[in-house]
Design a protein around this motif. Structure first.
Motif, PDB file in Angstrom:
ATOM      1  N   ALA A  17      44.756  34.186  30.695  1.00 52.33           N
ATOM      2  CA  ALA A  17      45.185  35.164  31.697  1.00 52.33           C
ATOM      3  C   ALA A  17      45.640  36.465  31.049  1.00 52.33           C
ATOM      4  N   CYS A  18      46.274  36.374  29.876  1.00 50.65           N
ATOM      5  CA  CYS A  18      46.706  37.582  29.150  1.00 50.65           C
ATOM      6  C   CYS A  18      45.519  38.384  28.628  1.00 50.65           C
ATOM      7  N   ALA A  19      44.468  37.686  28.196  1.00 47.90           N
ATOM      8  CA  ALA A  19      43.388  38.342  27.462  1.00 47.90           C
ATOM      9  C   ALA A  19      42.180  38.700  28.311  1.00 47.90           C
ATOM     10  N   ALA A  20      42.065  38.117  29.517  1.00 45.55           N
ATOM     11  CA  ALA A  20      40.866  38.334  30.333  1.00 45.55           C
ATOM     12  C   ALA A  20      40.665  39.815  30.645  1.00 45.55           C
ATOM     13  N   LEU A  21      39.455  40.280  30.490  1.00 46.89           N
ATOM     14  CA  LEU A  21      39.110  41.671  30.770  1.00 46.89           C
ATOM     15  C   LEU A  21      38.187  41.811  31.971  1.00 46.89           C
ATOM     16  N   LEU A  56      49.718  41.457  33.357  1.00 49.02           N
ATOM     17  CA  LEU A  56      48.437  40.954  32.865  1.00 49.02           C
ATOM     18  C   LEU A  56      48.139  39.561  33.396  1.00 49.02           C
ATOM     19  N   VAL A  57      49.149  38.686  33.373  1.00 53.15           N
ATOM     20  CA  VAL A  57      48.935  37.320  33.836  1.00 53.15           C
ATOM     21  C   VAL A  57      48.608  37.310  35.325  1.00 53.15           C
ATOM     22  N   SER A  58      49.285  38.138  36.097  1.00 57.54           N
ATOM     23  CA  SER A  58      49.003  38.225  37.529  1.00 57.54           C
ATOM     24  C   SER A  58      47.560  38.655  37.770  1.00 57.54           C
ATOM     25  N   ARG A  59      47.123  39.699  37.089  1.00 62.58           N
ATOM     26  CA  ARG A  59      45.732  40.146  37.257  1.00 62.58           C
ATOM     27  C   ARG A  59      44.758  39.080  36.783  1.00 62.58           C
ATOM     28  N   GLU A 240      57.176  37.378  19.160  1.00 66.49           N
ATOM     29  CA  GLU A 240      56.855  38.343  20.208  1.00 66.49           C
ATOM     30  C   GLU A 240      55.348  38.328  20.447  1.00 66.49           C
ATOM     31  N   LEU A 241      54.927  37.827  21.575  1.00 63.26           N
ATOM     32  CA  LEU A 241      53.499  37.692  21.867  1.00 63.26           C
ATOM     33  C   LEU A 241      52.863  39.017  22.276  1.00 63.26           C
ATOM     34  N   LYS A 242      53.647  39.905  22.851  1.00 66.15           N
ATOM     35  CA  LYS A 242      53.089  41.141  23.386  1.00 66.15           C
ATOM     36  C   LYS A 242      52.340  41.971  22.338  1.00 66.15           C
ATOM     37  N   PRO A 243      52.845  42.100  21.086  1.00 66.44           N
ATOM     38  CA  PRO A 243      52.066  42.873  20.104  1.00 66.44           C
ATOM     39  C   PRO A 243      50.692  42.271  19.811  1.00 66.44           C
ATOM     40  N   LEU A 244      50.560  40.953  19.861  1.00 65.32           N
ATOM     41  CA  LEU A 244      49.250  40.334  19.653  1.00 65.32           C
ATOM     42  C   LEU A 244      48.311  40.682  20.803  1.00 65.32           C
ATOM     43  N   VAL A 245      48.820  40.617  22.039  1.00 65.83           N
ATOM     44  CA  VAL A 245      47.996  40.979  23.197  1.00 65.83           C
ATOM     45  C   VAL A 245      47.636  42.459  23.136  1.00 65.83           C
ATOM     46  N   ASP A 246      48.609  43.308  22.788  1.00 70.60           N
ATOM     47  CA  ASP A 246      48.326  44.742  22.635  1.00 70.60           C
ATOM     48  C   ASP A 246      47.233  44.972  21.591  1.00 70.60           C
ATOM     49  N   ALA A 280      44.081  39.892  13.540  1.00 69.78           N
ATOM     50  CA  ALA A 280      42.730  39.879  14.119  1.00 69.78           C
ATOM     51  C   ALA A 280      42.229  38.451  14.288  1.00 69.78           C
ATOM     52  N   ARG A 281      42.505  37.604  13.314  1.00 68.36           N
ATOM     53  CA  ARG A 281      42.052  36.204  13.400  1.00 68.36           C
ATOM     54  C   ARG A 281      42.794  35.453  14.507  1.00 68.36           C
ATOM     55  N   LEU A 282      44.102  35.679  14.621  1.00 67.61           N
ATOM     56  CA  LEU A 282      44.859  35.013  15.680  1.00 67.61           C
ATOM     57  C   LEU A 282      44.442  35.527  17.055  1.00 67.61           C
ATOM     58  N   SER A 283      44.073  36.802  17.148  1.00 64.90           N
ATOM     59  CA  SER A 283      43.547  37.337  18.396  1.00 64.90           C
ATOM     60  C   SER A 283      42.277  36.597  18.799  1.00 64.90           C
ATOM     61  N   GLU A 284      41.413  36.345  17.827  1.00 63.29           N
ATOM     62  CA  GLU A 284      40.175  35.604  18.098  1.00 63.29           C
ATOM     63  C   GLU A 284      40.460  34.146  18.434  1.00 63.29           C
ATOM     64  N   ASN A 285      41.408  33.526  17.705  1.00 65.30           N
ATOM     65  CA  ASN A 285      41.673  32.096  17.887  1.00 65.30           C
ATOM     66  C   ASN A 285      42.439  31.799  19.173  1.00 65.30           C
ATOM     67  N   LEU A 286      43.430  32.645  19.493  1.00 65.16           N
ATOM     68  CA  LEU A 286      44.348  32.339  20.585  1.00 65.16           C
ATOM     69  C   LEU A 286      43.988  33.036  21.890  1.00 65.16           C
ATOM     70  N   LEU A 287      43.405  34.201  21.815  1.00 71.38           N
ATOM     71  CA  LEU A 287      43.095  34.962  23.025  1.00 71.38           C
ATOM     72  C   LEU A 287      41.618  34.787  23.351  1.00 71.38           C
ATOM     73  N   LEU A 288      40.811  35.804  23.117  1.00 72.71           N
ATOM     74  CA  LEU A 288      39.377  35.698  23.400  1.00 72.71           C
ATOM     75  C   LEU A 288      38.592  36.275  22.224  1.00 72.71           C
ATOM     76  N   PRO A 289      37.623  35.563  21.701  1.00 70.59           N
ATOM     77  CA  PRO A 289      36.766  36.172  20.676  1.00 70.59           C
ATOM     78  C   PRO A 289      36.040  37.386  21.267  1.00 70.59           C
ATOM     79  N   HIS A 290      35.937  38.428  20.472  1.00 70.90           N
ATOM     80  CA  HIS A 290      35.260  39.637  20.929  1.00 70.90           C
ATOM     81  C   HIS A 290      34.703  40.353  19.696  1.00 70.90           C
TER      82      HIS A 290
END
Length: 408
Positions: A17-21, A56-59, A240-246, A280-290
């Motif tokens: 939900a945090c990472a969906a575009l 972000l989660v709401s959207r 702090e998760l927000k910097p990873l999502v940012d 960058a690796r944690l962004s790919e592993n935890l959020l969405l690969p892009h």
């Protein structure tokens, strides 16, 4: 609070939900959503508020409902929270414009970054990216003039503050507040020695804003934004998760403007290249690969990075409670900096110098500090205490900008 009955699911749904575009990012996730029980949804709602990611989660969950047609019990409550949050953010943005207009009128060179800049110019929707303060970077020689300008606007520090003394003490910022907004006035991005010495590197990567409605002040280049977010995420023990999502959103939305070679040259010049690679690796592993985040990784990760990626899983990162202070410190020491910085930090923790103890106890050195220091640290470990060293020592918290999940 215990995690939900599907412990490997709610964190995954929350991160998606945090990472969906787009709604299509939920394709194939219907089973994961249907398996969530009431506790899982409660954890998602609590985590969204706790990490300052409700918008972000709401959207993201609205898109999941749109794509999959599944029932999501927390959609309405998150939407109400997001709407109420937007009203607060509009007031904060208005106050931020007042601040930046005054600084610009006084010919003070400054950079607006993190929350207010990201919400306006990267996310493109004020309701998606919460922030409680306005982060402003000035040159050290302009810090006193900027501080005085803020005080004239009715902002006040929590205690009597001498800017020159704060700079001499190697602090990185001063927080000043008004009812609707807090401003964190920085003269460096970090108290790290390299940031303190090489501020010219930072300013070389800041340019005028784009867009007629943008707040006055410079903006970080996309490369500097990514380095700053990676440093913030790693230095704060990956709590702090927000910097990873940012980081993920900046890498994707600013992707065509990001030069990976320039990014890594900048990161190496600040000794932060390993942090950028790990983030960058944690962004790919935890959020969405892009593709836009994938190209920021090194071809071959080091052993330390591979271990960090194995340890920092969804369940380790997304929690209903913060990890214990000792765990946070070990995370930061093990994965949050260069090898040399980690070795120095371990040495300071095990064999503190006189000036380290003076800083810890906030008074001139005496020999009793050594047994007191080791006794406090042992008590914190053995009792699994969540209290800080300062609280165990009976000290007032050191003056520094507050750390809040919605305050970035």
């Amino acid at each position: 609070m215990k995690d939900g009955s599907a412990p490997d699911q709610w964190q995954s749904v929350f991160l998606r939900a945090c990472a969906a575009l787009s709604p299509s990012d939920w394709a194939g996730r219907e089973d994961a959503i249907r398996r969530l029980d009431g506790t899982g949804w409660k954890n998602i709602s609590s985590a969204a508020e706790r990490y300052g990611l409700t918008g972000l989660v709401s959207r993201g969950l609205d898109w999941a409902h749109q794509e999959l047609g599944v029932s999501i019990p927390v959609r309405e409550s998150l939407a109400r929270f997001r709407q109420g949050q937007l009203l607060q953010l509009l007031a904060r943005r208005s106050a931020a414009r007042e601040v930046t207009n005054v600084l610009a009128a006084r010919k003070i060179d400054f950079v607006v970054y993190k929350g207010v800049a990201l919400a306006d110019e990267v996310y493109g929707d004020l309701s998606l990216r919460a922030y409680g303060d306005c982060d402003i970077l000035v040159r050290p020689d302009d810090a006193d003039a900027a501080f005085n300008a803020l005080c004239e606007l009715g902002f006040a520090p929590s205690a009597s503050t001498n800017v020159a003394q704060q700079i001499a003490n190697r602090t990185a910022a001063i927080a000043v507040k008004r009812p609707e907004l807090s401003v964190d006035l920085h003269w460096t991005l970090s108290a790290d020695d390299l940031f303190m010495k090489d501020t010219d590197i930072i300013w070389a990567h800041c340019t005028p804003p784009e867009g007629a409605n943008a707040l006055p002040g410079r903006r970080m280049s996309p490369e500097l934004m990514l380095v700053n977010l990676a440093e913030h995420f790693c230095r704060h023990s990956f709590i702090e998760l927000k910097p990873l999502v940012d980081f993920h959103i900046v890498a994707v939305k600013c992707g065509p403007r990001v030069d990976p070679d320039r990014l890594h040259r900048l990161a190496r010049s600040l000794r932060l290249d390993s942090m950028v690679d790990l983030t960058a690796r944690l962004s790919e592993n935890l959020l969405l690969p892009h593709p836009m985040t994938g190209r920021l990784k090194h071809d071959r990760p080091g052993i330390r990075t591979r271990v960090a990626c194995a340890v920092l899983t969804e369940r380790a990162i997304v929690r209903t409670r913060d990890p214990l202070p000792t765990e946070s410190r070990l995370r930061r020491l093990a994965f949050g900096g260069s090898v040399s910085a980690t070795l120095r930090a371990f040495r300071t923790m095990l064999l503190p110098r006189v000036r380290d103890l003076e800083g810890r106890f906030q008074r001139p050195f005496d020999l009793r500090m050594y047994p007191q220091y080791y006794a406090i640290q042992m008590r914190r470990v053995l009792t699994r205490s969540r209290n800080s060293f300062d609280r165990h020592a009976g000290l007032a918290p050191a003056s520094s900008p507050p750390s809040r999940r919605d305050g970035e």
